[in-house]
Design a protein around this motif. Structure first.
Motif, short mmCIF file in Angstrom:
data_model
loop_
_atom_site.label_atom_id
_atom_site.label_comp_id
_atom_site.label_asym_id
_atom_site.label_seq_id
_atom_site.Cartn_x
_atom_site.Cartn_y
_atom_site.Cartn_z
N PRO A 154 0.82 -1.21 0.00
CA PRO A 154 0.00 0.00 0.00
C PRO A 154 0.86 1.26 0.00
O PRO A 154 2.02 1.24 0.40
CB PRO A 154 -0.79 -0.11 1.30
CG PRO A 154 0.05 -0.97 2.18
CD PRO A 154 0.76 -1.92 1.28
N SER A 155 0.27 2.35 -0.45
CA SER A 155 0.93 3.65 -0.32
C SER A 155 0.26 4.38 0.85
O SER A 155 -0.91 4.15 1.14
CB SER A 155 0.80 4.45 -1.62
OG SER A 155 -0.55 4.64 -1.94
N TYR A 156 1.02 5.21 1.52
CA TYR A 156 0.52 5.90 2.70
C TYR A 156 0.47 7.40 2.43
O TYR A 156 1.40 7.98 1.88
CB TYR A 156 1.42 5.61 3.90
CG TYR A 156 1.38 4.16 4.30
CD1 TYR A 156 0.35 3.67 5.08
CD2 TYR A 156 2.37 3.28 3.88
CE1 TYR A 156 0.29 2.33 5.44
CE2 TYR A 156 2.33 1.95 4.23
CZ TYR A 156 1.28 1.48 5.01
OH TYR A 156 1.23 0.15 5.36
N TRP A 171 2.38 1.33 12.12
CA TRP A 171 2.40 0.33 11.05
C TRP A 171 3.35 0.71 9.92
O TRP A 171 3.70 -0.13 9.10
CB TRP A 171 1.01 0.16 10.45
CG TRP A 171 -0.03 -0.31 11.42
CD1 TRP A 171 0.15 -0.89 12.63
CD2 TRP A 171 -1.44 -0.24 11.23
NE1 TRP A 171 -1.04 -1.18 13.22
CE2 TRP A 171 -2.04 -0.79 12.38
CE3 TRP A 171 -2.25 0.23 10.22
CZ2 TRP A 171 -3.41 -0.89 12.54
CZ3 TRP A 171 -3.61 0.13 10.37
CH2 TRP A 171 -4.19 -0.42 11.51
N LEU A 172 3.74 1.96 9.86
CA LEU A 172 4.54 2.44 8.74
C LEU A 172 5.98 2.01 8.88
O LEU A 172 6.55 1.97 9.98
CB LEU A 172 4.48 3.97 8.66
CG LEU A 172 3.06 4.56 8.52
CD1 LEU A 172 3.14 6.06 8.58
CD2 LEU A 172 2.41 4.09 7.26
N HIS A 191 -2.11 11.09 11.58
CA HIS A 191 -3.29 10.86 10.73
C HIS A 191 -2.85 10.30 9.39
O HIS A 191 -2.67 11.04 8.43
CB HIS A 191 -4.08 12.15 10.52
CG HIS A 191 -4.59 12.75 11.79
ND1 HIS A 191 -5.63 12.22 12.50
CD2 HIS A 191 -4.14 13.81 12.51
CE1 HIS A 191 -5.84 12.95 13.58
NE2 HIS A 191 -4.95 13.92 13.62
N TRP A 192 -2.68 8.99 9.32
CA TRP A 192 -2.22 8.34 8.10
C TRP A 192 -3.35 7.54 7.47
O TRP A 192 -4.21 7.00 8.15
CB TRP A 192 -1.04 7.42 8.40
CG TRP A 192 0.18 8.19 8.77
CD1 TRP A 192 0.59 8.55 10.01
CD2 TRP A 192 1.14 8.71 7.87
NE1 TRP A 192 1.75 9.27 9.95
CE2 TRP A 192 2.12 9.38 8.63
CE3 TRP A 192 1.30 8.69 6.49
CZ2 TRP A 192 3.21 10.00 8.06
CZ3 TRP A 192 2.39 9.31 5.93
CH2 TRP A 192 3.34 9.96 6.72
N THR A 193 -3.29 7.44 6.15
CA THR A 193 -4.27 6.66 5.39
C THR A 193 -3.52 5.73 4.46
O THR A 193 -2.61 6.16 3.75
CB THR A 193 -5.17 7.59 4.57
OG1 THR A 193 -5.81 8.50 5.44
CG2 THR A 193 -6.23 6.80 3.82
#
Length: 111
Positions: free
Chosen positions: A79-81, A108-109, A87-89
């Motif tokens: 995935p890309s963040y 998680w990053l 506040h990450w998506t």
């Protein structure tokens, strides 16, 4: 075919109106109860038809949209963040097109 669809939708409505109109003039209690049951059944059938119509239209409209995840998340593509501190998506690509966006925790990053 359009006539068949319109008659299918109109039949419960006509049946409901007829049962209610006949029920007002009926003096025999057993017949009044039967007409009342018929009116309730026609009303329920009318509602069921409306719900099915809405579900089918929503399904057709949803199927023609290019947005959304099709075929599930592609687990081979990381995935890309997107976001800033706290506040990450996560944006996942899907197997048959589209993307899926979910909130992601900063822990998680990969840093």
């Amino acid at each position: 075919m359009l006539l068949a669809v319109l008659l299918t939708l109109a039949a419960p409505f006509i049946s409901l109106i007829a049962a209610l109109a006949l029920m007002q003039d009926q003096r025999i209690q057993a017949r009044r109860e039967q007409l009342k049951s018929w009116a309730i059944a026609s009303g329920v059938w009318l509602v069921v038809g409306g719900v099915l119509f809405i579900a089918i239209v929503a399904s057709i409209a949803g199927g023609s949209s290019s947005a959304g995840c099709k075929g599930g998340i592609n687990h081979l593509d990381p995935p890309s963040y997107i976001g800033s501190t706290g506040h990450w998506t996560a944006v996942y690509t899907c197997n048959n097109g589209g993307t899926l966006t979910r909130p992601a925790h900063a822990a998680w990053l990969d840093r």
